[in-house]
Design a protein around this motif. Structure first.
Motif, PDB file in Angstrom:
ATOM      1  N   PHE A   5      -4.226   1.680   3.033  1.00 44.36           N
ATOM      2  CA  PHE A   5      -4.020   3.110   2.786  1.00 44.36           C
ATOM      3  C   PHE A   5      -2.747   3.617   3.446  1.00 44.36           C
ATOM      4  CE2 PHE A   5      -8.719   3.372   1.854  1.00 44.36           C
ATOM      5  CZ  PHE A   5      -8.530   3.606   0.497  1.00 44.36           C
ATOM      6  N   GLN A   6      -2.324   2.992   4.528  1.00 43.10           N
ATOM      7  CA  GLN A   6      -1.053   3.365   5.156  1.00 43.10           C
ATOM      8  C   GLN A   6       0.124   3.048   4.242  1.00 43.10           C
ATOM      9  OE1 GLN A   6      -0.842   1.262   8.879  1.00 43.10           O
ATOM     10  NE2 GLN A   6      -2.567   2.375   9.767  1.00 43.10           N
ATOM     11  N   LEU A   7      -0.047   2.098   3.356  1.00 43.84           N
ATOM     12  CA  LEU A   7       1.044   1.656   2.471  1.00 43.84           C
ATOM     13  C   LEU A   7       1.104   2.419   1.152  1.00 43.84           C
ATOM     14  CD1 LEU A   7       0.709  -2.201   2.977  1.00 43.84           C
ATOM     15  CD2 LEU A   7       2.412  -0.674   3.997  1.00 43.84           C
ATOM     16  N   LYS A   8       0.183   3.308   0.893  1.00 43.51           N
ATOM     17  CA  LYS A   8       0.107   3.997  -0.395  1.00 43.51           C
ATOM     18  C   LYS A   8       1.410   4.741  -0.715  1.00 43.51           C
ATOM     19  CE  LYS A   8      -2.682   6.864  -3.237  1.00 43.51           C
ATOM     20  NZ  LYS A   8      -3.710   6.827  -4.044  1.00 43.51           N
ATOM     21  N   ALA A   9       1.954   5.464   0.244  1.00 39.63           N
ATOM     22  CA  ALA A   9       3.208   6.203   0.020  1.00 39.63           C
ATOM     23  C   ALA A   9       4.356   5.241  -0.291  1.00 39.63           C
ATOM     24  CB  ALA A   9       3.530   7.067   1.238  1.00 39.63           C
ATOM     25  N   TYR A  10       4.371   4.104   0.371  1.00 38.34           N
ATOM     26  CA  TYR A  10       5.426   3.124   0.112  1.00 38.34           C
ATOM     27  C   TYR A  10       5.339   2.608  -1.323  1.00 38.34           C
ATOM     28  CZ  TYR A  10       8.204  -1.108   0.281  1.00 38.34           C
ATOM     29  OH  TYR A  10       9.121  -2.077   0.003  1.00 38.34           O
ATOM     30  N   PHE A  11       4.139   2.313  -1.791  1.00 38.89           N
ATOM     31  CA  PHE A  11       3.962   1.846  -3.168  1.00 38.89           C
ATOM     32  C   PHE A  11       4.499   2.887  -4.153  1.00 38.89           C
ATOM     33  CE2 PHE A  11       1.383  -1.405  -1.359  1.00 38.89           C
ATOM     34  CZ  PHE A  11       1.166  -2.372  -2.316  1.00 38.89           C
ATOM     35  N   GLU A  12       4.213   4.153  -3.883  1.00 39.23           N
ATOM     36  CA  GLU A  12       4.705   5.230  -4.758  1.00 39.23           C
ATOM     37  C   GLU A  12       6.222   5.298  -4.718  1.00 39.23           C
ATOM     38  OE1 GLU A  12       2.609   8.685  -3.361  1.00 39.23           O
ATOM     39  OE2 GLU A  12       0.700   7.996  -4.197  1.00 39.23           O
ATOM     40  N   THR A  13       6.797   5.164  -3.545  1.00 32.13           N
ATOM     41  CA  THR A  13       8.255   5.235  -3.380  1.00 32.13           C
ATOM     42  C   THR A  13       8.961   4.138  -4.170  1.00 32.13           C
ATOM     43  OG1 THR A  13       7.992   6.179  -1.176  1.00 32.13           O
ATOM     44  CG2 THR A  13      10.131   5.224  -1.684  1.00 32.13           C
ATOM     45  N   VAL A  14       8.444   2.939  -4.136  1.00 34.66           N
ATOM     46  CA  VAL A  14       9.093   1.817  -4.823  1.00 34.66           C
ATOM     47  C   VAL A  14       8.604   1.654  -6.261  1.00 34.66           C
ATOM     48  CG1 VAL A  14       9.637   0.543  -2.711  1.00 34.66           C
ATOM     49  CG2 VAL A  14       7.478   0.111  -3.873  1.00 34.66           C
ATOM     50  N   GLY A  15       7.701   2.544  -6.689  1.00 39.89           N
ATOM     51  CA  GLY A  15       7.265   2.537  -8.081  1.00 39.89           C
ATOM     52  C   GLY A  15       6.340   1.392  -8.457  1.00 39.89           C
ATOM     53  N   VAL A  16       5.567   0.945  -7.525  1.00 39.57           N
ATOM     54  CA  VAL A  16       4.621  -0.137  -7.788  1.00 39.57           C
ATOM     55  C   VAL A  16       3.210   0.462  -7.803  1.00 39.57           C
ATOM     56  CG1 VAL A  16       3.671  -2.317  -6.911  1.00 39.57           C
ATOM     57  CG2 VAL A  16       6.119  -1.847  -6.698  1.00 39.57           C
ATOM     58  N   VAL A  17       2.424   0.014  -8.775  1.00 34.88           N
ATOM     59  CA  VAL A  17       1.049   0.517  -8.889  1.00 34.88           C
ATOM     60  C   VAL A  17       0.256   0.075  -7.660  1.00 34.88           C
ATOM     61  CG1 VAL A  17      -1.076   0.405 -10.248  1.00 34.88           C
ATOM     62  CG2 VAL A  17       1.142   0.440 -11.392  1.00 34.88           C
ATOM     63  N   PHE A  18      -0.387   1.058  -7.052  1.00 35.72           N
ATOM     64  CA  PHE A  18      -1.211   0.776  -5.873  1.00 35.72           C
ATOM     65  C   PHE A  18      -2.450   0.008  -6.322  1.00 35.72           C
ATOM     66  CE2 PHE A  18      -4.208   2.004  -2.440  1.00 35.72           C
ATOM     67  CZ  PHE A  18      -3.439   1.610  -1.339  1.00 35.72           C
ATOM     68  N   PRO A  19      -2.794  -1.084  -5.646  1.00 33.80           N
ATOM     69  CA  PRO A  19      -3.943  -1.894  -6.090  1.00 33.80           C
ATOM     70  C   PRO A  19      -5.271  -1.185  -5.860  1.00 33.80           C
ATOM     71  CG  PRO A  19      -3.109  -2.706  -4.006  1.00 33.80           C
ATOM     72  CD  PRO A  19      -2.169  -1.630  -4.447  1.00 33.80           C
ATOM     73  N   MET A  20      -6.257  -1.588  -6.659  1.00 32.07           N
ATOM     74  CA  MET A  20      -7.608  -1.090  -6.445  1.00 32.07           C
ATOM     75  C   MET A  20      -8.185  -1.834  -5.232  1.00 32.07           C
ATOM     76  SD  MET A  20     -10.780  -0.776  -9.091  1.00 32.07           S
ATOM     77  CE  MET A  20     -11.338  -2.458  -9.120  1.00 32.07           C
ATOM     78  N   LEU A  21      -8.737  -1.089  -4.309  1.00 36.75           N
ATOM     79  CA  LEU A  21      -9.244  -1.681  -3.080  1.00 36.75           C
ATOM     80  C   LEU A  21     -10.766  -1.646  -3.061  1.00 36.75           C
ATOM     81  CD1 LEU A  21      -6.841   0.107  -0.563  1.00 36.75           C
ATOM     82  CD2 LEU A  21      -6.566  -2.153  -1.582  1.00 36.75           C
ATOM     83  N   MET A  22     -11.340  -2.637  -2.421  1.00 31.39           N
ATOM     84  CA  MET A  22     -12.781  -2.625  -2.223  1.00 31.39           C
ATOM     85  C   MET A  22     -13.100  -3.265  -0.884  1.00 31.39           C
ATOM     86  SD  MET A  22     -13.868  -5.387  -5.095  1.00 31.39           S
ATOM     87  CE  MET A  22     -15.201  -6.320  -4.424  1.00 31.39           C
ATOM     88  N   LEU A  23     -14.142  -2.774  -0.290  1.00 28.56           N
ATOM     89  CA  LEU A  23     -14.590  -3.292   0.993  1.00 28.56           C
ATOM     90  C   LEU A  23     -15.125  -4.701   0.803  1.00 28.56           C
ATOM     91  CD1 LEU A  23     -14.629  -1.860   3.709  1.00 28.56           C
ATOM     92  CD2 LEU A  23     -16.987  -1.232   3.291  1.00 28.56           C
ATOM     93  N   ARG A  24     -14.798  -5.574   1.721  1.00 30.77           N
ATOM     94  CA  ARG A  24     -15.282  -6.953   1.610  1.00 30.77           C
ATOM     95  C   ARG A  24     -16.706  -7.044   2.131  1.00 30.77           C
ATOM     96  NH1 ARG A  24     -15.493  -9.092   6.525  1.00 30.77           N
ATOM     97  NH2 ARG A  24     -14.092  -8.346   8.133  1.00 30.77           N
TER      98      ARG A  24
END
Length: 183
Positions: A5-24
């Motif tokens: 979740f800390q990386l979400k803004a970075y993914f948006e900045t570089v235009g990469v789709v944020f992955p779907m996350l799930m708890l292990r």
């Protein structure tokens, strides 16, 4: 998940789709020998997850030959005081406060007796309590999940090549649940 979740803004900045996350999944691996010890204490698997105090109380509840719960006596006392309240209402309203104070004193006295009996029964069943708490500590090292302290290779050495197929069979990555796996 917090890291991602800390990386979400970075993914948006570089235009990469944020992955779907799930708890292990998480799991507790327990040997047949450990299960046998636990069952000889007359405990259920659910009892593994209780705090040390609640586990001790559960063992006393199971193994004590005395009733360590005074709820029936407390209810009986309350019913007796209901009659006194009726009597107080018929005489002097100021008498109600005295009746209420006496009821509280009597209930507190029963609570103290119950507490002392539980403490005495804990001493009587101390051996069982220690065995259960030691087993619980072995399964939850340092009071946390086994997977955070115990190396996978320890289980592999004990079970051998059958461990991986067992884990694949028992764990479903799409179910967010805590599993207890018997080795």
């Amino acid at each position: 998940l917090a890291y991602w979740f800390q990386l979400k803004a970075y993914f948006e900045t570089v235009g990469v789709v944020f992955p779907m996350l799930m708890l292990r999944n998480s799991a507790l691996l327990i040997t047949e020998k450990q299960i046998g010890k636990w069952e000889r204490l007359d405990l259920d698997i659910e009892d593994l997850f209780k705090s040390a105090d609640n586990l001790a109380a559960r063992l006393v509840e199971i193994h004590s030959s005395l009733p360590v719960n005074f709820d029936p006596q407390k209810e009986h006392l309350k019913k007796q005081f209901e009659d006194l309240y009726q009597l107080a209402k018929q005489t002097d309203p100021s008498f109600l406060g005295a009746v209420a104070a006496q009821e509280k004193k009597q209930i507190n006295g029963l609570k103290n007796l119950e507490k002392r009996l539980r403490k005495a029964e804990k001493r009587n069943h101390n051996d069982r309590i220690i065995r259960a708490q030691e087993l619980q500590a072995a399964l939850f090292p340092a009071g946390s999940l086994q997977e955070r302290n115990t190396n996978f290779s320890d289980f592999y050495l004990e079970v051998g090549d059958g461990l991986i197929p067992l884990l694949i069979k028992e764990l479903d990555p799409f179910k967010s649940e805590f599993s207890v796996i018997r080795l």
